[in-house]
Design a protein around this motif. Structure first.
Motif, PDB file in Angstrom:
ATOM      1  N   UNK A  78     -40.644  -1.351  53.198  1.00 33.97           N
ATOM      2  CA  UNK A  78     -39.863  -1.753  54.353  1.00 33.97           C
ATOM      3  C   UNK A  78     -38.649  -0.894  54.624  1.00 33.97           C
ATOM      4  N   UNK A  79     -38.412   0.135  53.828  1.00 32.52           N
ATOM      5  CA  UNK A  79     -37.242   1.002  53.964  1.00 32.52           C
ATOM      6  C   UNK A  79     -37.679   2.345  54.549  1.00 32.52           C
ATOM      7  N   UNK A  80     -37.059   2.737  55.654  1.00 29.92           N
ATOM      8  CA  UNK A  80     -37.442   3.997  56.284  1.00 29.92           C
ATOM      9  C   UNK A  80     -36.914   5.192  55.487  1.00 29.92           C
ATOM     10  N   UNK A  81     -37.751   6.206  55.345  1.00 29.87           N
ATOM     11  CA  UNK A  81     -37.392   7.430  54.639  1.00 29.87           C
ATOM     12  C   UNK A  81     -37.732   8.620  55.542  1.00 29.87           C
ATOM     13  N   UNK A  82     -37.032   9.744  55.384  1.00 27.36           N
ATOM     14  CA  UNK A  82     -37.261  10.891  56.274  1.00 27.36           C
ATOM     15  C   UNK A  82     -38.528  11.671  55.965  1.00 27.36           C
ATOM     16  N   UNK A  83     -39.044  11.562  54.750  1.00 28.20           N
ATOM     17  CA  UNK A  83     -40.234  12.327  54.382  1.00 28.20           C
ATOM     18  C   UNK A  83     -40.977  11.615  53.267  1.00 28.20           C
ATOM     19  N   UNK A  84     -42.253  11.972  53.110  1.00 28.92           N
ATOM     20  CA  UNK A  84     -43.083  11.364  52.069  1.00 28.92           C
ATOM     21  C   UNK A  84     -43.491  12.341  50.983  1.00 28.92           C
ATOM     22  N   UNK A  85     -43.333  13.639  51.227  1.00 31.63           N
ATOM     23  CA  UNK A  85     -43.822  14.646  50.292  1.00 31.63           C
ATOM     24  C   UNK A  85     -42.735  15.654  49.957  1.00 31.63           C
ATOM     25  N   UNK A  86     -42.843  16.206  48.768  1.00 30.19           N
ATOM     26  CA  UNK A  86     -41.929  17.263  48.349  1.00 30.19           C
ATOM     27  C   UNK A  86     -42.297  18.586  49.021  1.00 30.19           C
ATOM     28  N   UNK A  91     -46.290  16.716  45.581  1.00 27.28           N
ATOM     29  CA  UNK A  91     -46.744  15.319  45.594  1.00 27.28           C
ATOM     30  C   UNK A  91     -45.822  14.454  46.438  1.00 27.28           C
ATOM     31  N   UNK A  92     -46.170  13.186  46.578  1.00 27.95           N
ATOM     32  CA  UNK A  92     -45.340  12.267  47.343  1.00 27.95           C
ATOM     33  C   UNK A  92     -44.070  11.926  46.557  1.00 27.95           C
ATOM     34  N   UNK A  93     -43.080  11.405  47.262  1.00 32.47           N
ATOM     35  CA  UNK A  93     -41.777  11.138  46.654  1.00 32.47           C
ATOM     36  C   UNK A  93     -41.762   9.850  45.841  1.00 32.47           C
ATOM     37  N   UNK A  94     -42.853   9.074  45.877  1.00 34.51           N
ATOM     38  CA  UNK A  94     -43.008   7.873  45.063  1.00 34.51           C
ATOM     39  C   UNK A  94     -44.256   8.027  44.213  1.00 34.51           C
ATOM     40  N   UNK A  95     -44.169   7.725  42.932  1.00 33.72           N
ATOM     41  CA  UNK A  95     -45.318   7.890  42.056  1.00 33.72           C
ATOM     42  C   UNK A  95     -46.464   6.962  42.459  1.00 33.72           C
ATOM     43  N   UNK A 180     -37.895  23.868  43.200  1.00 31.52           N
ATOM     44  CA  UNK A 180     -37.732  22.747  42.276  1.00 31.52           C
ATOM     45  C   UNK A 180     -37.761  21.455  43.083  1.00 31.52           C
ATOM     46  N   UNK A 181     -38.317  20.403  42.483  1.00 30.64           N
ATOM     47  CA  UNK A 181     -38.248  19.093  43.125  1.00 30.64           C
ATOM     48  C   UNK A 181     -38.219  18.000  42.069  1.00 30.64           C
ATOM     49  N   UNK A 182     -37.690  16.853  42.466  1.00 31.03           N
ATOM     50  CA  UNK A 182     -37.618  15.708  41.570  1.00 31.03           C
ATOM     51  C   UNK A 182     -37.445  14.426  42.365  1.00 31.03           C
ATOM     52  N   UNK A 183     -37.759  13.308  41.754  1.00 39.47           N
ATOM     53  CA  UNK A 183     -37.553  12.008  42.381  1.00 39.47           C
ATOM     54  C   UNK A 183     -37.314  10.964  41.298  1.00 39.47           C
ATOM     55  N   UNK A 184     -36.810   9.801  41.717  1.00 35.64           N
ATOM     56  CA  UNK A 184     -36.529   8.727  40.759  1.00 35.64           C
ATOM     57  C   UNK A 184     -36.779   7.384  41.434  1.00 35.64           C
ATOM     58  N   UNK A 205     -35.120  11.335  46.366  1.00 32.86           N
ATOM     59  CA  UNK A 205     -35.868  12.572  46.194  1.00 32.86           C
ATOM     60  C   UNK A 205     -34.937  13.756  46.426  1.00 32.86           C
ATOM     61  N   UNK A 206     -35.194  14.847  45.694  1.00 34.27           N
ATOM     62  CA  UNK A 206     -34.382  16.059  45.855  1.00 34.27           C
ATOM     63  C   UNK A 206     -35.274  17.279  45.697  1.00 34.27           C
ATOM     64  N   UNK A 207     -35.164  18.219  46.641  1.00 34.65           N
ATOM     65  CA  UNK A 207     -35.925  19.470  46.599  1.00 34.65           C
ATOM     66  C   UNK A 207     -34.980  20.637  46.852  1.00 34.65           C
ATOM     67  N   UNK A 208     -35.297  21.770  46.301  1.00 31.96           N
ATOM     68  CA  UNK A 208     -34.532  22.975  46.610  1.00 31.96           C
ATOM     69  C   UNK A 208     -35.445  24.198  46.567  1.00 31.96           C
ATOM     70  N   UNK A 209     -35.375  24.998  47.611  1.00 37.74           N
ATOM     71  CA  UNK A 209     -36.114  26.259  47.718  1.00 37.74           C
ATOM     72  C   UNK A 209     -35.093  27.362  47.943  1.00 37.74           C
TER      73      UNK A 209
END
Length: 259
Positions: A78-86, A91-95, A180-184, A205-209
């Motif tokens: 029910x919570x809006x997020x700006x993206x679903x994938x790294x 992969x997606x930002x949720x396991x 690099x990417x990571x999520x929690x 979620x956090x990504x850096x290129x």
């Protein structure tokens, strides 16, 4: 004198029978992770839906009935997020093990979503479970895990995360590029009574290129999107067909480019 005869038209009763509109395309449970071609990623199940076309074959970004990915609405519990994938087709930002159900609305979505010119992709997380359980997964590009257990008789705690290291392999091909990417994910659920519960849910979620022109210079950020959500909600079952929810949401979004 002319007399007009008044006639009464016979009333015809017409009954129309039909079935209620079907709910959105929904996929749940283990089926989400067993769809061929999704590599166990639950959100890539959208690829098999009618009217969905990936921008590039194998890419997790899609056109839905002609609407570009930026016009889609993405929701997690029910919570809006700006993206679903790294980044980088990651992969997606949720396991996957935390997702219980995915609903896909290609159009005509419920008013509770709104503000999306394209379709809606909505995921529900697994409910709190008092029995300790967890999952670990490791791939060539990333590794992740989560565990949930009871803290007290009425309280359960879930914690998880993923770390991606595609840059290690990418450096063999292009040493001047880093990715690099990571999520929690973190959740605390407290059962107040049989009908009431409190839930604190946090995920992000956090990504850096980054890249550099040559080996003598430092790396420069090309793109670094990130988002974080903290949601505190109170749920009460009012009856067999009614629920009450009061929630407070805190969010932070940031997309850095060219720093």
């Amino acid at each position: 004198m002319l007399l007009a005869a008044q006639t009464h038209a016979e009333v015809e009763e017409v009954r129309v029978r039909g079935t209620k509109d079907k709910p959105p395309v929904a996929i749940r449970g283990e089926e989400l992770r067993q769809i061929p071609g999704t590599f166990g990623d639950v959100f890539r199940s959208i690829e098999i839906m009618p009217g969905v076309t990936p921008i590039v074959t194998g890419s997790p970004y899609f056109f839905v009935r002609g609407a570009p990915p930026g016009n889609m609405g993405y929701y997690i519990d029910g919570i809006r997020v700006p993206l679903l994938f790294h980044l980088g087709g990651g992969p997606s930002v949720i396991q996957a093990g935390l997702v219980d159900r995915v609903d896909f609305f290609p159009s005509g979505y419920p008013v509770r979503f709104g503000r999306a010119a394209g379709g809606i992709m909505s995921a529900d997380l697994i409910p709190a479970q008092p029995v300790q359980h967890g999952e670990w997964n490791g791939r060539l590009l990333d590794t992740g895990a989560f565990v949930e257990r009871s803290a007290t008789k009425d309280t359960t705690v879930l914690a998880g995360g993923r770390i991606g290291y595609p840059g290690l392999i990418l450096s063999l091909i292009s040493p001047n590029v880093r990715l690099f990417y990571g999520d929690y994910q973190f959740r605390v659920t407290h059962q107040l009574s049989e009908r009431e519960k409190l839930t604190l849910l946090s995920f992000g979620s956090y990504d850096t290129l980054s890249s550099r022109e040559n080996e003598s210079r430092s790396f420069k950020t090309i793109m670094a999107p990130q988002f974080h959500r903290v949601d505190l909600r109170y749920d009460r079952i009012m009856g067999s067909h009614a629920d009450l929810r009061i929630a407070t949401l805190f969010g932070f979004d940031r997309t850095a480019a060219g720093e």
